[in-house]
Design a protein around this motif. Structure first.
Motif, PDB file in Angstrom:
ATOM      1  N   PRO A 159      33.668  -0.202  12.345  1.00  0.00           N
ATOM      2  CA  PRO A 159      33.192  -1.584  12.495  1.00  0.00           C
ATOM      3  C   PRO A 159      33.409  -2.198  13.873  1.00  0.00           C
ATOM      4  O   PRO A 159      32.765  -3.178  14.207  1.00  0.00           O
ATOM      5  N   ALA A 161      32.778  -0.976  16.829  1.00  0.00           N
ATOM      6  CA  ALA A 161      31.931  -0.431  17.898  1.00  0.00           C
ATOM      7  C   ALA A 161      31.165  -1.521  18.626  1.00  0.00           C
ATOM      8  O   ALA A 161      30.898  -1.411  19.818  1.00  0.00           O
ATOM      9  N   VAL A 351      20.445   4.185  12.023  1.00  0.00           N
ATOM     10  CA  VAL A 351      20.827   3.266  13.099  1.00  0.00           C
ATOM     11  C   VAL A 351      19.573   2.827  13.853  1.00  0.00           C
ATOM     12  O   VAL A 351      18.706   3.653  14.164  1.00  0.00           O
ATOM     13  N   VAL A 352      19.478   1.517  14.081  1.00  0.00           N
ATOM     14  CA  VAL A 352      18.326   0.941  14.802  1.00  0.00           C
ATOM     15  C   VAL A 352      18.842  -0.102  15.797  1.00  0.00           C
ATOM     16  O   VAL A 352      19.990  -0.546  15.689  1.00  0.00           O
ATOM     17  N   PRO A 353      18.024  -0.507  16.781  1.00  0.00           N
ATOM     18  CA  PRO A 353      18.430  -1.651  17.608  1.00  0.00           C
ATOM     19  C   PRO A 353      18.731  -2.828  16.679  1.00  0.00           C
ATOM     20  O   PRO A 353      18.033  -3.024  15.683  1.00  0.00           O
ATOM     21  N   ARG A 354      19.779  -3.591  17.001  1.00  0.00           N
ATOM     22  CA  ARG A 354      20.279  -4.521  15.983  1.00  0.00           C
ATOM     23  C   ARG A 354      19.259  -5.553  15.522  1.00  0.00           C
ATOM     24  O   ARG A 354      19.294  -5.969  14.375  1.00  0.00           O
ATOM     25  N   ASN A 355      18.305  -5.918  16.351  1.00  0.00           N
ATOM     26  CA  ASN A 355      17.325  -6.910  15.888  1.00  0.00           C
ATOM     27  C   ASN A 355      16.245  -6.288  14.991  1.00  0.00           C
ATOM     28  O   ASN A 355      15.351  -6.980  14.538  1.00  0.00           O
ATOM     29  N   HIS A 380      27.306  -1.608   9.685  1.00  0.00           N
ATOM     30  CA  HIS A 380      27.778  -2.245  10.898  1.00  0.00           C
ATOM     31  C   HIS A 380      26.599  -2.944  11.576  1.00  0.00           C
ATOM     32  O   HIS A 380      25.937  -2.385  12.433  1.00  0.00           O
ATOM     33  N   ASP A 383      26.026  -3.250  15.399  1.00  0.00           N
ATOM     34  CA  ASP A 383      25.434  -2.167  16.180  1.00  0.00           C
ATOM     35  C   ASP A 383      24.255  -1.509  15.465  1.00  0.00           C
ATOM     36  O   ASP A 383      23.906  -0.362  15.776  1.00  0.00           O
ATOM     37  N   ASN A 385      23.825  -0.224  12.648  1.00  0.00           N
ATOM     38  CA  ASN A 385      24.133   1.003  11.889  1.00  0.00           C
ATOM     39  C   ASN A 385      24.242   0.668  10.403  1.00  0.00           C
ATOM     40  O   ASN A 385      25.225   0.107   9.954  1.00  0.00           O
ATOM     41  N   GLY A 424      24.044   7.477  12.872  1.00  0.00           N
ATOM     42  CA  GLY A 424      24.776   6.620  13.796  1.00  0.00           C
ATOM     43  C   GLY A 424      26.205   7.080  14.010  1.00  0.00           C
ATOM     44  O   GLY A 424      26.726   7.014  15.115  1.00  0.00           O
TER      45      GLY A 424
ATOM     46  N   ASN B 111      19.140  -7.662  21.865  1.00  0.00           N
ATOM     47  CA  ASN B 111      19.930  -6.460  21.620  1.00  0.00           C
ATOM     48  C   ASN B 111      20.928  -6.161  22.728  1.00  0.00           C
ATOM     49  O   ASN B 111      21.729  -5.238  22.604  1.00  0.00           O
ATOM     50  N   LYS B 189      18.080   2.220  22.472  1.00  0.00           N
ATOM     51  CA  LYS B 189      18.815   0.952  22.492  1.00  0.00           C
ATOM     52  C   LYS B 189      19.821   0.954  21.332  1.00  0.00           C
ATOM     53  O   LYS B 189      19.737   0.136  20.407  1.00  0.00           O
ATOM     54  N   LEU B 190      20.722   1.910  21.376  1.00  0.00           N
ATOM     55  CA  LEU B 190      21.618   2.158  20.252  1.00  0.00           C
ATOM     56  C   LEU B 190      23.050   2.309  20.754  1.00  0.00           C
ATOM     57  O   LEU B 190      23.313   3.104  21.653  1.00  0.00           O
ATOM     58  N   LYS B 192      25.409   3.333  18.730  1.00  0.00           N
ATOM     59  CA  LYS B 192      25.900   4.494  17.989  1.00  0.00           C
ATOM     60  C   LYS B 192      24.773   5.485  17.837  1.00  0.00           C
ATOM     61  O   LYS B 192      23.661   5.096  17.479  1.00  0.00           O
ATOM     62  N   ASN B 193      25.061   6.745  18.036  1.00  0.00           N
ATOM     63  CA  ASN B 193      24.048   7.769  17.818  1.00  0.00           C
ATOM     64  C   ASN B 193      24.711   9.128  17.829  1.00  0.00           C
ATOM     65  O   ASN B 193      25.286   9.529  18.838  1.00  0.00           O
TER      66      ASN B 193
END
Lengths: 475, 475
Positions: A159, A161, A351-355, A380, A383, A385, A424, B111, B189-190, B192-193
């Motif tokens: 969490p 990150a 996991v994706v860009p946060r928006n 999370h 980030d 995730n 992620g 982001n 744009k991550l 975490k990966n």
């Protein structure tokens, strides 16, 4: 890539192992083999031929030389808490446990570094550095049992990150044994180092397929003196997902920014026999702020509260004592176990860009509903995730088997379309490897295979992981 | 490893290049070849056969396919500000300039990411993100002219690494062209990966020997609202070096913690025709504190002042306006050029754990004095990264040539003995490659060579860099 042909472990090889590392480090009894046949990944079982528990890097080198000589697959294993099957010996052979290398070698307060062996439990390490006023922020949910070596192998996140980064961001050097038994070192107690290729960052996150980590250099930071935890209930899925980028946009970087939907909370309440405030809310954000100045954190918390309320929050609950924060964290950390106790399930670590979290959430629900599957999402948010748990519940076996794979493929395709990737923090390992072509082109996979070959020309180290099964392997 | 045999660029190949990327992108005139024969490294000159200035990743892929077909060496070049000869075409062939790929593609404020091409000037990028309240802290001394792509290739550091990290800590994804012309992508744009091997972190810092970076994903952070800069003179070399770990130990992490000895200051005063306060002090620390709360920074500055005064500081000067800070920074950034204007020189980019700085400094002075060499030292004390400039001055050519190599070997051996390595932020490139065996074992070098081979089986990308010259190459 041709399929490697492996040999079985014969009594003669067991004898060689015993001679090399000592008989007490070589286990062939039924209980040991059973114990090392599974990790925390679903309900998968692959029995090894032998388990070795070396105590030194030199013993690991000896084991690898024997494995090389006889073409025996070797699966490195930390605490076995992984969620992608990284520690499963899918081709049998040797499971190499790192639990015998469990010393914190040094906590260096002048340089803000620690040097540790891979078998140190993450929480034990966290507490040791906090005892001298320092901080190792990487905080996987399994911290009470997982090993730092496993954290490196998988590049564990957790969490914090969003503010502090993941495991790789704290590792500045390693010592590792290559598949042929040679020992390599890279980096050290150094924040800067461009002396040759970054072997450290290549090996971190390589899921035990390139080398066996035997020593770890970790950067530390001063322990923040103050923390506040906010729990924020919402009455929709979209509002909290939209609040996340708004918080970041305001220039506040929380140390934690977790998202959880109602089902995750309800399942966990049932599992723990405890209740959660506002458990009936459609979703929650859990937001932690930390720093050295109490006034600054208070002002940041007020700013965050304004933003979430503008984004439809039903309430803002403040946990400002260790006891209250501890309760919420215990709840949050139990999500995985709670889902596991509820139903057969499959977890995807998107996991994706946060928006893009709103789009991912809405898409996951739409895809799942088309296949008649129930999903429980948490993760999370800070980030991007999101752990998507797909639950079998009482779905008939045949339908579950038919629906699961195409549903996962659709979820991953959506993830990639949103600028994201398919893992992620849990890794690809055994259970996601056949989805790799959704995220990576054939050229990218070829390059990764060539890197694997550079480290492990015989393919004996953790085979059957990360790379998709090829046509000839399916036969 | 066998020596690669390369071909020369023929008129036919120039024609093929013109057809592929357009005649205006292919330069063979004398001025262009001369301009691209050197970078900022010492006084080295290697003339390429042709310079290409592509504008797209696809054009770079075309060039690499032609180079592969004809076995032509390709040396990627950013702004040519490197200090280890990374951009020198030591085997002739093609210099591939990235200055045509110079767009900031996106600054994503939700982001906290940016997407850029490699030919963007670092300072242009810094100012663009600061204009929207964001911060890219990596700040190489050459920021006014260097390119982000070159910063990635060398993993540039700079003075803010002590708090914020170096280039690699901000790169979350790349697109790059492999030597065979294929395009690979990794990350995005991550934050975490763990989807496959970390190609991003392997390519960052690989000095243009593995792939040509064509697109960069950079993490950003909110711009700190306040800054204070302290200039602290000392009357010994040891006192400031001892003060550095004491500051960190007190739980204060400055955003900058620079060390400079008197000679560096004096040479720069002469070079710029300006004067520096307390220029007669034996050494200075330059300490910056940043953050969002002015009161907090003030208190941290007071704490730092106490510590340095306890460690023998002669004074603590405060620069708290942009103008005053700008003057000090202009002075600091001119060190490299000033040394260059003073004498023929050789710069070593040593890095040690920060509490070993005293031992390194004392050792460097002792070694240099034994060889009759003058050294000027300055650098990033907060991360143990000391630039050791060895000046020829009026030493006879013969003696300079005889003394230099063994002196450097002793300095590097000391660095490694102190837990350090031979390059912190400038890279190995052409000028340090034969010192690699001081830092890396033959097994480690073999592994790095195997990784190079995985990316570049023909050895056409930036040949003659990073790896020590082998016996047969010397013939």
């Amino acid at each position: 890539m041709a399929v490697a042909t492996f040999n079985r472990v014969t009594p003669k090889i067991v004898e060689r192992l015993c001679n090399a590392v000592g008989g007490d480090c070589v286990l062939v009894d039924d209980d040991s083999l059973t114990l090392h046949a599974s990790d925390e990944t679903e309900d998968l079982v692959f029995r090894p031929d032998v388990v070795v528990v070396p105590k030194t890097a030199e013993a690991i080198a000896d084991i690898m030389r024997i494995a090389t000589e006889y073409r025996i697959p070797v699966t490195p294993r930390g605490a076995g808490t992984g969620l992608s099957g990284g520690a499963l010996p899918v081709h049998g052979g040797i499971v190499l446990s790192t639990k015998g290398l469990n010393r914190i070698l040094e906590i260096d307060r002048e340089n803000l570094f620690a040097v540790v062996e891979p078998g140190v439990i993450t929480q034990v390490f966290q507490e040791a550095v906090e005892a001298v006023g320092l901080f190792y922020p990487v905080d996987p949910a399994s911290r009470g049992s997982c090993f730092l070596g496993g954290n490196l192998a998988e590049c564990a996140g957790g969490p914090r990150a969003v503010k502090y980064g993941v495991t790789k961001d704290f590792v500045t050097g390693i010592e590792a044994v290559l598949p042929d038994g040679s020992l390599v070192r890279h980096g050290g107690k150094l924040l800067k180092n461009v002396t040759g290729y970054n072997l450290t960052q290549l090996i971190v996150g390589s899921e035990g397929t390139l080398a066996i980590i035997t020593k770890i250099y970790l950067r530390l930071i001063p322990l923040p003196k103050h923390r506040i935890l906010l729990l924020v209930p919402f009455n929709s899925l979209e509002e909290p997902a939209r609040a996340v980028p708004a918080i970041m946009h305001a220039g506040v970087v929380p140390s934690v920014l977790e998202f959880m939907e109602r089902d995750a909370v309800e399942i966990t309440e049932r599992h723990l026999g405890k209740s959660f405030p506002h458990a009936d809310a459609v979703a929650h954000l859990m937001i932690e702020l930390d720093g050295n100045d109490e006034g600054v954190i208070q002002r940041e918390a007020e700013r965050v509260a304004e933003i979430v309320l503008e984004h439809g929050a039903a309430d803002v609950l403040v946990a400002d004592t260790d006891a209250k924060m501890g309760e919420l964290w215990a709840m949050r950390r139990a999500f995985g176990a709670a889902v596991k106790s509820e139903s057969i399930y499959k977890e995807e670590d998107t996991v994706v860009p946060r928006n893009q979290l709103v789009a991912l959430l809405i898409g996951v629900k739409e895809i799942a509903s088309r296949y008649g599957l129930r999903t429980v999402c948490y993760g999370h948010a800070g980030d991007g995730n999101l752990h998507v748990n797909i639950l079998k519940m009482d779905m008939p076996e045949e339908r579950w088997k038919t629906a699961l794979d195409p549903a996962i493929r659709e979820i991953f395709a959506l993830t990639v379309k949103l600028g994201g990737l398919i893992s992620g923090e849990h890794g690809i390992g055994y259970v996601q490897k056949n989805y790799m072509p959704i995220a990576s082109t054939e050229q990218e996979l070829s390059l990764m295979r060539a890197i694997k070959h550079a480290f492990d020309p015989l393919g004996i180290l953790n085979p059957g992981k990360l790379f998709p099964t090829t046509e000839d392997q399916k036969l």
